[in-house]
Design a protein around this motif. Structure first.
Motif, mmCIF file in Angstrom:
data_model
loop_
_atom_site.group_PDB
_atom_site.id
_atom_site.type_symbol
_atom_site.label_atom_id
_atom_site.label_comp_id
_atom_site.label_asym_id
_atom_site.label_seq_id
_atom_site.Cartn_x
_atom_site.Cartn_y
_atom_site.Cartn_z
ATOM 1 N N UNK B 100 0.738 -1.123 0.087
ATOM 2 C CA UNK B 100 -0.096 -0.127 0.062
ATOM 3 C C UNK B 100 0.823 1.132 -0.008
ATOM 4 N N UNK B 101 1.924 1.225 0.721
ATOM 5 C CA UNK B 101 2.672 2.226 0.711
ATOM 6 C C UNK B 101 3.420 2.724 -0.797
ATOM 7 N N UNK B 106 2.964 5.913 -5.829
ATOM 8 C CA UNK B 106 2.481 6.229 -7.081
ATOM 9 C C UNK B 106 1.329 7.144 -7.409
ATOM 10 N N UNK B 107 0.325 7.053 -6.258
ATOM 11 C CA UNK B 107 -0.566 7.712 -6.655
ATOM 12 C C UNK B 107 -0.533 9.251 -6.132
ATOM 13 N N UNK B 108 0.328 9.821 -5.159
ATOM 14 C CA UNK B 108 0.641 10.897 -4.736
ATOM 15 C C UNK B 108 1.582 11.453 -5.879
ATOM 16 N N UNK B 109 2.368 10.709 -6.657
ATOM 17 C CA UNK B 109 2.912 11.282 -8.003
ATOM 18 C C UNK B 109 2.269 11.710 -8.787
ATOM 19 N N UNK B 110 1.245 10.719 -9.158
ATOM 20 C CA UNK B 110 0.327 11.087 -10.104
ATOM 21 C C UNK B 110 -0.743 12.333 -9.923
ATOM 22 N N UNK B 111 -1.182 12.222 -8.716
ATOM 23 C CA UNK B 111 -2.133 13.471 -8.288
ATOM 24 C C UNK B 111 -1.519 14.833 -8.194
ATOM 25 N N UNK B 112 -0.179 14.605 -7.814
ATOM 26 C CA UNK B 112 0.627 16.029 -7.819
ATOM 27 C C UNK B 112 0.866 16.293 -9.537
ATOM 28 N N UNK B 113 0.902 15.448 -10.247
ATOM 29 C CA UNK B 113 1.253 15.615 -11.621
ATOM 30 C C UNK B 113 -0.217 16.313 -12.173
ATOM 31 N N UNK B 114 -1.269 15.802 -11.861
ATOM 32 C CA UNK B 114 -2.413 16.310 -12.467
ATOM 33 C C UNK B 114 -2.828 17.565 -11.571
ATOM 34 N N UNK B 115 -2.482 17.712 -10.398
ATOM 35 C CA UNK B 115 -2.797 19.004 -9.919
ATOM 36 C C UNK B 115 -2.051 20.252 -10.652
ATOM 37 N N UNK B 138 3.017 7.702 2.385
ATOM 38 C CA UNK B 138 3.432 6.196 3.275
ATOM 39 C C UNK B 138 2.765 6.562 4.441
ATOM 40 N N UNK B 139 2.817 7.676 5.257
ATOM 41 C CA UNK B 139 2.093 7.802 6.579
ATOM 42 C C UNK B 139 0.736 7.524 6.422
#
Lengths: 225, 220
Positions: B100-101, B106-115, B138-139
């Motif tokens: 899950x981490x 991966x999701x953080x990176x993708x959403x940062x990109x879309x943001x 991760x947290x």
């Protein structure tokens, strides 16, 4: 009689605190604070009560996990309930005071937010308990959540408010600990403050033990039916 | 020890393989991220840095709830028992935490990109912000993995996750938001490293607690 010495002590301490809390000489610190500093004897002990009760609750949750006896689960749940009640009283006594001192009952201060989060977490504990009907499973899973929530909550409750600016004492750039700035206190006030903490905490434990006895008796009755 | 490591890696591989075959979580969450951010973009265009920051962490929270909630649902009871008998509870929770981490990073990176694509880019220190969003992801994923395990036992997934998780996650989100502010202005905040250390400490605490407490959840 001998077994109940602490109840008598609690009664005497609270009589002492309730009378002397209004009579003891307090320093006039500034134009606003005046006599309202006496809230120290009533507001701050609520937080001591809450934290001690919630710690006892976690202690019994761990005990339950090590040795699953239903009694420990009752202890954990009822101490958490008592902790919530005292946390709520702490928020209310603080809000009444803040209404006069800070201009509004709620000003989004880090410690107010921390207290609200603590109450939410422990209310979630009771929602979780309510969502399961199997008693064994309920006891075990809520004990796990209790330990986890406590470990998540208290570091932040103790560390985070000290890192940020706060209206309470003990924040960044102000002196003292989260309860009181020692420069504002006198020895007479300290002599009254600690009996108040012990007295109110004993009262909290008293209320909780009554509820535990009620739970145990209800269990017994169910067994006989 | 080497045996334990092999168990964990095999379990992670299993999750990864399931993910690649079903492609359910990944695309589901990706669509979720994209549409949420698109709605935000339609309703407010390019927000101020402070609002951008707040929105970013709130959306991370919801992404995490959605991505992680499924992690204990896709396996049915019989299969869980099988894993338990061959690998043990500790290996199992560790593999879930790590998987899950990774997913959340991966999701953080993708959403940062879309943001940055839709809502503009107010970030001055991009590398640090990416690092922080990894740490935050991760947290968040650690906390929600453990809560998903609890909620799966209580058999009332989504609602309970939100009720239990949101109060617990507030302190972490506050910390993340406060640290992240440093990436938007050239002035260095005092006590920044203290807060980062606190965050790392919390993450380590969660992993330890998960390892200690998870076997109790599993005993049925």
């Amino acid at each position: 009689m001998l077994k109940n010495w602490w109840k008598i002590l609690c009664f005497l301490l609270l009589i002492y605190v309730s009378v002397m809390g209004f009579l003891v000489k307090v320093p006039v610190l500034d134009g606003r604070l005046q006599q309202s500093v006496r809230n120290l004897f009533f507001h701050v002990p609520m937080w001591f009560g809450m934290m001690i009760l919630l710690s006892v609750s976690v202690f019994y949750a761990i005990k339950y996990l090590r040795n699953p006896k239903p009694v420990y689960d009752h202890y954990a749940a009822e101490f958490a309930r008592g902790g919530i009640v005292f946390g709520f009283l702490g928020i209310v006594t603080g809000a009444i005071w803040a209404n006069y001192q800070w201009g509004s009952p709620w000003s989004g201060d880090p410690k107010q937010n921390g207290a609200a989060i603590a109450l939410l977490i422990y209310m979630a504990y009771f929602v979780l308990r309510g969502s399961m009907t199997d008693i064994d499973k309920r006891s075990r899973i809520s004990a796990v959540y209790n330990v986890f929530a406590f470990a998540m909550l208290f570091p932040t409750l103790w560390i985070l408010p000290r890192l940020t600016e706060s209206l309470h004492p003990g924040g960044q750039g102000s002196e003292g600990n989260p309860a009181l700035n020692p420069n504002d206190s006198t020895p007479e006030m300290t002599m009254l403050f600690w009996p108040a903490v012990i007295g109110w905490t004993l009262l909290a434990v008293w209320i909780t033990t009554l509820r535990i006895r009620l739970q145990l008796l209800t269990d017994k009755q169910l067994e006989h039916e | 020890m080497a045996n334990k490591g092999a168990h964990i890696i095999t379990l992670i591989k299993k999750d990864l393989l399931l993910e690649i075959r079903q492609q359910y979580t990944f695309y589901g969450v990706l669509l979720y991220v994209a549409s949420t951010i698109f709605v935000v973009y339609l309703s407010m265009g390019e927000p101020e840095p402070a609002v951008w920051n707040a929105l970013f962490w709130v959306i991370q929270l919801f992404v995490c709830v959605n991505a992680v909630a499924k992690s204990f649902l896709q396996d049915n009871k019989g299969r869980m028992l099988y894993y338990y008998s061959i690998a043990g509870a500790r290996d199992f929770i560790l593999s879930k935490l790590i998987f899950n981490a990774l997913l959340m990073m991966l999701m953080s990176l993708l959403s940062l990109f879309i943001f940055m694509l839709l809502l503009g880019n107010p970030i001055l220190y991009l590398v640090q912000f990416i690092g922080l969003s990894f740490l935050g992801g991760i947290g968040l994923s650690f906390i929600f993995t453990f809560l998903a395990a609890i909620a799966a036992k209580a058999q009332q997934q989504a609602a309970l996750m939100a009720i239990m998780g949101f109060p617990i996650i507030i302190p972490q989100l506050l910390l993340l938001g406060r640290i992240a502010k440093a990436s938007f202005s050239p002035i260095l905040q005092a006590g920044l490293w203290q807060m980062v250390l606190l965050l790392v400490g919390l993450d380590i605490l969660i992993v330890l607690l998960a390892i200690i407490l998870f076997p109790f959840l599993w005993k049925d």
